[in-house]
Design an enzyme around this catalytic site. Structure first.
Site, PDB file in Angstrom:
ATOM      1  N   ASN A  98     -29.702 -32.088   4.627  1.00 12.57           N
ATOM      2  CA  ASN A  98     -29.173 -31.867   5.965  1.00 12.57           C
ATOM      3  C   ASN A  98     -30.105 -32.428   7.032  1.00 12.57           C
ATOM      4  O   ASN A  98     -29.856 -33.469   7.618  1.00 12.57           O
ATOM      5  CB  ASN A  98     -28.897 -30.372   6.200  1.00 12.57           C
ATOM      6  CG  ASN A  98     -28.153 -30.104   7.494  1.00 12.57           C
ATOM      7  OD1 ASN A  98     -28.062 -30.939   8.397  1.00 12.57           O
ATOM      8  ND2 ASN A  98     -27.593 -28.944   7.634  1.00 12.57           N
ATOM      9  N   THR A  99     -31.257 -31.761   7.232  1.00 14.13           N
ATOM     10  CA  THR A  99     -32.127 -32.122   8.344  1.00 14.13           C
ATOM     11  C   THR A  99     -32.570 -33.587   8.307  1.00 14.13           C
ATOM     12  O   THR A  99     -32.637 -34.249   9.351  1.00 14.13           O
ATOM     13  CB  THR A  99     -33.370 -31.211   8.349  1.00 14.13           C
ATOM     14  OG1 THR A  99     -32.936 -29.857   8.266  1.00 14.13           O
ATOM     15  CG2 THR A  99     -34.177 -31.398   9.621  1.00 14.13           C
ATOM     16  N   GLY A 133     -35.803 -27.699   5.902  1.00 10.36           N
ATOM     17  CA  GLY A 133     -36.092 -28.401   7.146  1.00 10.36           C
ATOM     18  C   GLY A 133     -37.493 -28.966   7.244  1.00 10.36           C
ATOM     19  O   GLY A 133     -37.851 -29.552   8.268  1.00 10.36           O
ATOM     20  N   LYS A 182     -22.150 -21.198  -1.209  1.00 10.78           N
ATOM     21  CA  LYS A 182     -23.577 -21.475  -1.349  1.00 10.78           C
ATOM     22  C   LYS A 182     -24.302 -20.180  -1.024  1.00 10.78           C
ATOM     23  O   LYS A 182     -24.317 -19.738   0.127  1.00 10.78           O
ATOM     24  CB  LYS A 182     -24.032 -22.595  -0.407  1.00 10.78           C
ATOM     25  CG  LYS A 182     -25.533 -22.835  -0.492  1.00 10.78           C
ATOM     26  CD  LYS A 182     -26.044 -23.874   0.486  1.00 10.78           C
ATOM     27  CE  LYS A 182     -27.570 -23.827   0.509  1.00 10.78           C
ATOM     28  NZ  LYS A 182     -28.141 -24.755   1.490  1.00 10.78           N
ATOM     29  N   ALA A 212     -32.885 -28.669  -0.166  1.00 11.29           N
ATOM     30  CA  ALA A 212     -33.867 -28.306   0.860  1.00 11.29           C
ATOM     31  C   ALA A 212     -35.211 -28.990   0.668  1.00 11.29           C
ATOM     32  O   ALA A 212     -35.738 -29.075  -0.434  1.00 11.29           O
ATOM     33  CB  ALA A 212     -34.088 -26.803   0.940  1.00 11.29           C
ATOM     34  N   GLY A 213     -35.727 -29.472   1.780  1.00  5.53           N
ATOM     35  CA  GLY A 213     -37.080 -30.007   1.805  1.00  5.53           C
ATOM     36  C   GLY A 213     -37.179 -31.503   1.593  1.00  5.53           C
ATOM     37  O   GLY A 213     -38.252 -32.081   1.747  1.00  5.53           O
TER      38      GLY A 213
END
Lengths: 257, 67
Positions: free
Chosen positions: A206-207, A158, A97, A184-185
């Site tokens: 993830n987050t 995040g 990645k 992301a986001g």
């Protein structure tokens, strides 16, 4: 659901990719990975701190989950290439990645350095999954140098803000010939479902999972949202109308005169 | 004394110490130890053969949690 995702000739039964960061414990991370149904997880590469010897993350992950090392922390193409080569030499997969991020506040990737690193890594035999701003022109250039996917951000890493860059991602999905992974986001399952309904091939989360009150339940929620969104996309979503379209017959009303 | 540095720390070398032996001495017998020697990655298969030399700069890394 008999639906698969293929990246660089490898088939995945899940369109959800998860990150392993930010969990309170490796046990919770493992349980969330299992609940998510994902078959690929990201990991970072860092120097070993001999004073703080903690456990080996990878021993908590199922053997059939593909490890996707990232180049997080790299601010230039050269740094990213160095990290990727170190990871592969040490026995990690030759999938990478690619993240080249010089900006600590918004963590936005450097498109020029990302393209440069991607070309070098593809030439070097890597399967490259680049993190990028949703720019259809950059996406085409990344495809041209041989990237296996393009991975546009929905909103800053995040931030959990959802598909803030929706329209550009839509153009990328329309034009891309490699899988588009929204990375992301994404903050909630509905964000993931929305990305999948738009036709994204996969999402990376993830987050939103790791920072949920119950990460394992949230992992399952994302799994279901990704499946629902994909199924909705494949089923063909109705056209919107400006005005109401009655669902019940307008003729034969009981109360008609 | 024959030393190299590992992640910025001095490491006293045994005679003929290989990368594999270094990792063993550091207690790094886990699944992954990624090694860079003087800026070049060392292939895992060659850890038992690559002998370290005085003044070598080594980086030892591993996969950690990340997104």
């Amino acid at each position: 659901m008999n639906d698969t995702l293929t990246i660089a000739g490898r088939t995945f039964g899940s369109r959800l990719i998860t990150g392993t960061g930010k969990y309170e414990s490796f046990e919770t991370m493992r349980d969330a990975v299992l609940a998510s149904g994902c078959e690929m997880v990201t990991v970072a590469v860092r120097r070993i701190d001999f004073d703080a010897r903690d456990e080996d993350l990878t021993t908590f992950l199922p053997d059939d989950v593909l490890l996707l090392p990232n180049t997080a922390g790299s601010e230039t193409a050269d740094e990213a290439v160095r990290v990727a080569r170190l990871a592969r030499a040490g026995g990690l997969p030759d999938w990478i990645k690619l993240e080249v991020i010089p900006d600590p506040r918004y963590l936005l990737p450097d498109p020029v350095e990302t393209l440069r690193a991607a070309a070098t890594l593809v030439e070097d035999g890597f399967t490259v999954l680049p993190y990028m701003l949703p720019d259809p022109v950059l996406a085409r250039k990344l495809e041209e140098v041989g990237c296996a996917t393009v991975m546009p951000l929905a909103a800053p890493i995040g931030s959990g803000r959802g598909l803030k860059l929706r329209d550009s991602i839509r153009i990328m999905i329309e034009q891309a010939e490699v899988p588009v992974v929204v990375d992301a986001g994404l903050g909630s399952p509905s964000h993931a479902a929305e990305a999948m309904e738009m036709g994204a091939d996969a999402v990376l989360v993830n987050t939103a999972i790791a920072h949920a009150d119950d990460p394992v339940a949230m992992a399952r929620a994302f799994r279901l949202a990704v499946e629902a969104g994909r199924l909705g996309y494949e089923a063909g979503i109705m056209d919107e109308a400006e005005t109401a379209q009655a669902s019940s017959p307008v003729a034969g009303l009981v109360t008609q005169p | 004394m024959t030393t190299c540095t590992v992640n910025g720390r001095d490491h006293e070398l045994e005679r003929g110490e290989t990368v594999a032996r270094l990792l063993e001495r550091l207690g790094l017998t886990g699944r992954y130890a990624l090694v860079e020697r003087n800026g070049e990655p060392v292939q895992r298969a060659s850890y038992p053969e690559v002998e370290l030399e005085r003044g070598d700069t080594l980086i030892v890394a591993r996969p950690v949690a990340g997104g």
